[in-house]
Structures are given as C-alpha cells and as structure tokens.
Design an enzyme around this catalytic site. Sequence first.
Site, PDB file in Angstrom:
ATOM      1  N   ASP A  74      -8.258  -8.893   7.040  1.00 25.06           N
ATOM      2  CA  ASP A  74      -8.494  -7.698   7.843  1.00 25.06           C
ATOM      3  C   ASP A  74      -9.272  -8.116   9.087  1.00 25.06           C
ATOM      4  O   ASP A  74     -10.286  -8.812   8.978  1.00 25.06           O
ATOM      5  CB  ASP A  74      -9.411  -6.706   7.099  1.00 25.06           C
ATOM      6  CG  ASP A  74      -8.741  -6.019   5.920  1.00 25.06           C
ATOM      7  OD1 ASP A  74      -7.537  -6.228   5.695  1.00 25.06           O
ATOM      8  OD2 ASP A  74      -9.459  -5.258   5.228  1.00 25.06           O
ATOM      9  N   HIS A 100      -3.765 -11.406   2.773  1.00 20.71           N
ATOM     10  CA  HIS A 100      -3.950 -11.158   4.203  1.00 20.71           C
ATOM     11  C   HIS A 100      -5.431 -11.024   4.555  1.00 20.71           C
ATOM     12  O   HIS A 100      -6.272 -10.831   3.685  1.00 20.71           O
ATOM     13  CB  HIS A 100      -3.216  -9.878   4.614  1.00 20.71           C
ATOM     14  CG  HIS A 100      -3.855  -8.637   4.078  1.00 20.71           C
ATOM     15  ND1 HIS A 100      -3.621  -8.158   2.800  1.00 20.71           N
ATOM     16  CD2 HIS A 100      -4.741  -7.771   4.635  1.00 20.71           C
ATOM     17  CE1 HIS A 100      -4.328  -7.059   2.601  1.00 20.71           C
ATOM     18  NE2 HIS A 100      -5.029  -6.807   3.704  1.00 20.71           N
ATOM     19  N   GLU A 150      -7.994 -10.443   1.509  1.00 18.57           N
ATOM     20  CA  GLU A 150      -7.559  -9.602   0.388  1.00 18.57           C
ATOM     21  C   GLU A 150      -6.264 -10.117  -0.232  1.00 18.57           C
ATOM     22  O   GLU A 150      -5.496 -10.829   0.413  1.00 18.57           O
ATOM     23  CB  GLU A 150      -7.359  -8.154   0.874  1.00 18.57           C
ATOM     24  CG  GLU A 150      -8.657  -7.505   1.315  1.00 18.57           C
ATOM     25  CD  GLU A 150      -8.500  -6.174   2.052  1.00 18.57           C
ATOM     26  OE1 GLU A 150      -9.410  -5.344   1.951  1.00 18.57           O
ATOM     27  OE2 GLU A 150      -7.488  -5.968   2.740  1.00 18.57           O
ATOM     28  N   HIS A 207      -9.003  -3.052  12.207  1.00 22.18           N
ATOM     29  CA  HIS A 207      -8.313  -2.290  11.143  1.00 22.18           C
ATOM     30  C   HIS A 207      -9.043  -0.973  10.845  1.00 22.18           C
ATOM     31  O   HIS A 207      -8.419   0.040  10.604  1.00 22.18           O
ATOM     32  CB  HIS A 207      -8.249  -3.180   9.897  1.00 22.18           C
ATOM     33  CG  HIS A 207      -7.593  -2.595   8.694  1.00 22.18           C
ATOM     34  ND1 HIS A 207      -6.409  -1.893   8.730  1.00 22.18           N
ATOM     35  CD2 HIS A 207      -7.956  -2.625   7.384  1.00 22.18           C
ATOM     36  CE1 HIS A 207      -6.077  -1.513   7.509  1.00 22.18           C
ATOM     37  NE2 HIS A 207      -6.995  -1.935   6.679  1.00 22.18           N
ATOM     38  N   TRP A 231       0.851  -1.193   0.000  1.00 19.99           N
ATOM     39  CA  TRP A 231       0.000   0.000   0.000  1.00 19.99           C
ATOM     40  C   TRP A 231       0.894   1.253   0.000  1.00 19.99           C
ATOM     41  O   TRP A 231       1.845   1.314   0.798  1.00 19.99           O
ATOM     42  CB  TRP A 231      -0.882  -0.018   1.252  1.00 19.99           C
ATOM     43  CG  TRP A 231      -2.027   0.915   1.172  1.00 19.99           C
ATOM     44  CD1 TRP A 231      -2.025   2.233   1.519  1.00 19.99           C
ATOM     45  CD2 TRP A 231      -3.342   0.615   0.719  1.00 19.99           C
ATOM     46  NE1 TRP A 231      -3.271   2.770   1.303  1.00 19.99           N
ATOM     47  CE2 TRP A 231      -4.089   1.797   0.819  1.00 19.99           C
ATOM     48  CE3 TRP A 231      -3.966  -0.552   0.234  1.00 19.99           C
ATOM     49  CZ2 TRP A 231      -5.440   1.866   0.451  1.00 19.99           C
ATOM     50  CZ3 TRP A 231      -5.293  -0.490  -0.124  1.00 19.99           C
ATOM     51  CH2 TRP A 231      -6.016   0.702  -0.012  1.00 19.99           C
ATOM     52  N   HIS A 279      -0.918  -5.642   6.357  1.00 17.54           N
ATOM     53  CA  HIS A 279      -1.751  -5.676   5.131  1.00 17.54           C
ATOM     54  C   HIS A 279      -0.915  -5.903   3.880  1.00 17.54           C
ATOM     55  O   HIS A 279      -1.152  -5.301   2.833  1.00 17.54           O
ATOM     56  CB  HIS A 279      -2.601  -4.410   5.036  1.00 17.54           C
ATOM     57  CG  HIS A 279      -3.529  -4.324   6.197  1.00 17.54           C
ATOM     58  ND1 HIS A 279      -4.807  -4.849   6.161  1.00 17.54           N
ATOM     59  CD2 HIS A 279      -3.321  -3.883   7.449  1.00 17.54           C
ATOM     60  CE1 HIS A 279      -5.345  -4.694   7.354  1.00 17.54           C
ATOM     61  NE2 HIS A 279      -4.468  -4.109   8.154  1.00 17.54           N
TER      62      HIS A 279
HETATM   63  N1  LIG Z   1      -2.134  -0.509   4.531  1.00 17.27           N
HETATM   64  C1  LIG Z   1      -2.810   0.649   4.488  1.00 17.27           C
HETATM   65  C2  LIG Z   1      -2.175   1.833   4.796  1.00 17.27           C
HETATM   66  C3  LIG Z   1      -2.863   3.023   4.777  1.00 17.27           C
HETATM   67  C4  LIG Z   1      -4.183   3.021   4.460  1.00 17.27           C
HETATM   68  C5  LIG Z   1      -4.842   1.870   4.132  1.00 17.27           C
HETATM   69  C6  LIG Z   1      -4.173   0.676   4.168  1.00 17.27           C
HETATM   70  C7  LIG Z   1      -4.849  -0.584   3.853  1.00 17.27           C
HETATM   71  O1  LIG Z   1      -4.240  -1.608   3.946  1.00 17.27           O
HETATM   72  C8  LIG Z   1      -6.258  -0.570   3.436  1.00 17.27           C
HETATM   73  C9  LIG Z   1      -6.709  -1.782   2.724  1.00 17.27           C
HETATM   74  N2  LIG Z   1      -8.106  -1.670   2.458  1.00 17.27           N
HETATM   75  C10 LIG Z   1      -6.526  -3.044   3.471  1.00 17.27           C
HETATM   76  O2  LIG Z   1      -7.357  -3.321   4.293  1.00 17.27           O
HETATM   77  O3  LIG Z   1      -5.596  -3.825   3.224  1.00 17.27           O
HETATM   78 ZN   LIG Z   2      -9.117  -4.120   3.659  1.00 14.58          ZN
HETATM   79 ZN   LIG Z   3      -6.142  -5.334   4.534  1.00 18.91          ZN
END
Ligand SMILES: Nc1ccccc1C(=O)C[C@H](N)C(=O)O
Ligand SMILES: [Zn+2]
Ligand SMILES: [Zn+2]
Length: 208
Positions: free
Chosen positions: A54, A52, A171, A58, A18, A48
């Site tokens: 959630d 992985h 995910e 989270h 990410w 993440h």
């Molecule tokens: N790692 C991040 C850093 C900053 C903001 C979001 C994420 C996420 O991972 C969101 C994603 N929807 C997730 O659940 O994996």
């Molecule tokens: Zn997610």
């Molecule tokens: Zn995630």
Amino acid sequence: MNKWIDISQQLTNDIAVWPGDTPFNYKINWSKEESGSVNVGEITMSTHTGTHIDAPYHFDNEGKKVIDLDIQLYIGPACVVHLPNVKSIGIKELSEVNLDGVTRLLIRTDSWQNRKEFPQSIPPVEPELAAYLSENGVRLLGLDLPSVDPLDSKELPAHHELNRFGIHILEGLLLDEIEPGDYELAALPLPLVEADGSPVRAVIRKLG
Ligand SMILES: Nc1ccccc1C(=O)C[C@H](N)C(=O)O
Ligand SMILES: [Zn+2]
Ligand SMILES: [Zn+2]
C-alpha cells in the site's frame, strides 16, 4: 547460501480479490498467429491484488504514491514471527518477540486458510501497535492478510497510524510454510508513478 523462497500469491484469473474490486485477468491480446511473431498479453487488475504494498495515497489523498516510496524499505533483513490463533495483533501479542534491530517485521497468522475465497474476517492490527513498532525501529510491516484493518473498516485506523509512524505496509503474503526467524526479504513495488499500491513478488531467504 540458502535458497530464495517465494512468499507471493500466484496471480491466476480466479485469485480472490477484495469484494467488489476489479477481478484479476490475464489474457493473450495479440496471439502469435495474429501478430506473426509473438504472443502479447494484457493484464487487468486492482493494485491491491494478491501480495502487494500500500502506498499512503491509498488512504490519504495527500499521501505518497508508489513512485515516492523508498526502495530500501523493500529489500533487506526481515524477521518472521508466528502468531497463530490471535484475535487481533497488538502490543500484547508481540510482547514475547524481541524486536531489537528488526526493521522489517513479517507476521504469520495462518488465519487466511482458504485462499480460494476472500476471508470473512481477519485479526486486525491494533492502531496502538504502530507507535510501539516505530519505537523499536520497525519500518515495514508485512502480513499474510489482505488488510491491516478490519475488513469492514472505513476509518482504517491501523493504516493511518502505521503511516503516521513511518511504517510501510505489505499485505497478502504467503507464510504458511515459513518458520519464525531471521531472513532477507525482497518485495519491490513496480515503478508506478500515479499509483496507490502495487503488486510485488515477495521472496525471502534464511540468513546464515
Ligand atoms: N481493494 C479495496 C477496495 C475497496 C476497499 C478497500 C480495498 C482495499 O484493498 C483495502 C485493503 N486494506 C488494502 O489496502 O489492500
Ligand atoms: Zn491495506
Ligand atoms: Zn492494499
């Protein structure tokens, strides 16, 4: 018996993460030469990364942490569906899919093509899908995408709605080679007591 197929992303030091998040790094921290007996590695990663799950914590400070999640969810029959070229994942996109008896639903979109880079955009899950899936008995939703919401979303409506309807999120699956159909899944989180998410080794095998 059919063979187990690995549907997890390999964890290498160049795995796409990410934007802005902790890069993945594995290194030998104590070599055999130094210790006199063994190589000992060290991993630095975001929870993440790659394939992985959630935990609700989270996106909800009051939500369940990884250790609180029911492990039954992550092992058992799973249905793989193929939704290529969709703009989003909603009730309409799943209208042709028979969800009778489906507890774990894995969606192959093929929309994250270049795995070396984090995608620019993804087909998000429409929040309305959560109620529909729950009415049909789905408890786990897995996707070949790094999120269930648009990548720039701060509200995370799909994450929240899925959680509200008791649907757990998996995910970053690799489903490119997987034909739609009925499988068994195993994708167990680590027993992380405080964590908001966990890497998993996700595997499936064809039923029958
Ligand atoms: N790692 C991040 C850093 C900053 C903001 C979001 C994420 C996420 O991972 C969101 C994603 N929807 C997730 O659940 O994996
Ligand atoms: Zn997610
Ligand atoms: Zn995630």
